[in-house]
Motif scaffolding. Structure first.
Motif, PDB file in Angstrom:
ATOM      1  N   THR A 203      17.998 -57.497 -87.795  1.00 39.72           N
ATOM      2  CA  THR A 203      17.753 -57.639 -86.357  1.00 39.72           C
ATOM      3  C   THR A 203      18.898 -57.047 -85.539  1.00 39.72           C
ATOM      4  O   THR A 203      18.667 -56.451 -84.485  1.00 39.72           O
ATOM      5  CB  THR A 203      17.534 -59.118 -85.978  1.00 39.72           C
ATOM      6  OG1 THR A 203      18.649 -59.894 -86.407  1.00 39.72           O
ATOM      7  CG2 THR A 203      16.262 -59.653 -86.605  1.00 39.72           C
ATOM      8  N   ALA A 206      18.268 -53.385 -85.510  1.00 40.38           N
ATOM      9  CA  ALA A 206      17.153 -53.039 -84.630  1.00 40.38           C
ATOM     10  C   ALA A 206      17.588 -53.067 -83.172  1.00 40.38           C
ATOM     11  O   ALA A 206      17.263 -52.162 -82.396  1.00 40.38           O
ATOM     12  CB  ALA A 206      15.986 -53.997 -84.859  1.00 40.38           C
ATOM     13  N   VAL A 220      14.032 -59.130 -80.706  1.00 40.39           N
ATOM     14  CA  VAL A 220      13.363 -58.673 -81.915  1.00 40.39           C
ATOM     15  C   VAL A 220      13.082 -59.870 -82.813  1.00 40.39           C
ATOM     16  O   VAL A 220      13.798 -60.876 -82.782  1.00 40.39           O
ATOM     17  CB  VAL A 220      14.204 -57.619 -82.680  1.00 40.39           C
ATOM     18  CG1 VAL A 220      14.405 -56.378 -81.839  1.00 40.39           C
ATOM     19  CG2 VAL A 220      15.537 -58.200 -83.116  1.00 40.39           C
ATOM     20  N   ALA A 222      12.043 -60.925 -86.905  1.00 48.28           N
ATOM     21  CA  ALA A 222      11.961 -60.482 -88.290  1.00 48.28           C
ATOM     22  C   ALA A 222      11.187 -61.515 -89.107  1.00 48.28           C
ATOM     23  O   ALA A 222      11.156 -62.705 -88.774  1.00 48.28           O
ATOM     24  CB  ALA A 222      13.356 -60.294 -88.887  1.00 48.28           C
ATOM     25  N   ILE A 231      11.410 -56.116 -89.733  1.00 51.35           N
ATOM     26  CA  ILE A 231      11.178 -56.314 -88.305  1.00 51.35           C
ATOM     27  C   ILE A 231       9.668 -56.396 -88.059  1.00 51.35           C
ATOM     28  O   ILE A 231       8.915 -55.494 -88.419  1.00 51.35           O
ATOM     29  CB  ILE A 231      11.792 -55.174 -87.465  1.00 51.35           C
ATOM     30  CG1 ILE A 231      13.315 -55.153 -87.625  1.00 51.35           C
ATOM     31  CG2 ILE A 231      11.405 -55.340 -85.992  1.00 51.35           C
ATOM     32  CD1 ILE A 231      14.011 -56.400 -87.129  1.00 51.35           C
TER      33      ILE A 231
END
Length: 260
Positions: A203, A206, A220, A222, A231
């Motif tokens: 995360t 990301a 985000v 996961a 993700i």
């Protein structure tokens, strides 16, 4: 010079935008679908069928012909997409349409993350009935069909087998409007443990790979699948303080505000 506020009902409600934007030194123009008094605005345009009418965009373009639009404010994710397109067209600083799309379209955000080497769940767009049969063959069943861009990405069907798929697609996938394209995704179920926000390597990666735009918070999520964290989604996260979010969008367009 003009600051435009897009106010989609009912998600944002009658927020005191004009009070929050005091000191911008610009005319304040509100485009909304919610009737009622809105003190502090130079102009208020109340639009029928606000969510789907192109009058929102054409009104902003007409305003820009009269006076330069220097900032566009939007809180709702769908309005942020509209605002990004208007900024692109008018040359206004701030979040672009492509960046706004990452917070609304799981296929677009997954493509960006995948190109950055970040693992994402298996998910594909559905444009025709054949797509569902294809992924049923490649991935097996069950399959989950969701809305692609709608808030919350509602589950439309869980296809346990090909017989369920045949039943689901009977009559087609579109709304029946000429030229309409399904706004759907398909994916295998992901029932594993979940993690929202930073704190995992995947995360954190990301979040670092996604564009950062002031006034447009994102989160985000996961999911753990087969021993790995993947993700599962990137979405807009409404700010706890919408006043700060609104003012950040104006400040990111290069306008000074009193008290900032």
């Amino acid at each position: 010079m003009t600051v435009v506020v897009l106010d989609r009902p009912p998600a944002t409600g009658a927020l005191p935008y004009a009070e929050w934007l005091a000191g911008s030194g610009r005319d304040l123009v509100l485009l909304t679908g919610t009737p009622g008094p809105r003190p502090g605005f130079t102009e208020v345009h109340v639009m029928a069928r606000y969510a789907v009418t192109a009058a929102v965009e054409t009104t902003v373009l007409a305003l820009a012909r009269r006076s330069p639009v220097t900032a566009v404010v939007a809180l709702d994710p769908a309005d942020q997409l509209r605002a990004g397109a208007l900024r692109d067209l008018l040359g206004v600083p701030g979040q672009s349409r492509d960046t706004a799309r990452l917070l609304l379209d799981p296929i677009a955000s997954a493509d960006v993350l995948r190109r950055s080497g970040i693992p994402v769940v298996r998910r594909a767009e559905v444009r025709r009935v054949l797509d569902l049969y294809r992924y049923g063959h490649e991935w097996g069943y069950p399959l989950v069909v969701r809305r692609r861009r709608a808030a919350g990405r509602r589950v439309l069907a869980v296809l346990e087998d090909e017989a369920a798929l045949r039943s689901f697609v009977r009559g087609g996938l579109t709304s029946g409007r000429a030229g309409s394209v399904p706004d759907l995704t398909v994916e295998p179920p992901c029932p594993g443990a979940r993690h929202v926000g930073p704190g995992l390597a995947v995360t954190d990666a990301a979040l670092a790979a996604l564009p950062v735009e002031p006034g447009h918070p994102r989160v985000v999520e996961a999911v753990r699948a087969d021993g790995d964290w993947l993700i599962d989604g990137v979405r807009y996260e409404p700010a706890e303080d919408p006043r700060a979010q609104v003012r950040a969008q104006v400040s990111s367009a290069g306008l000074a505000l009193e008290g900032i």
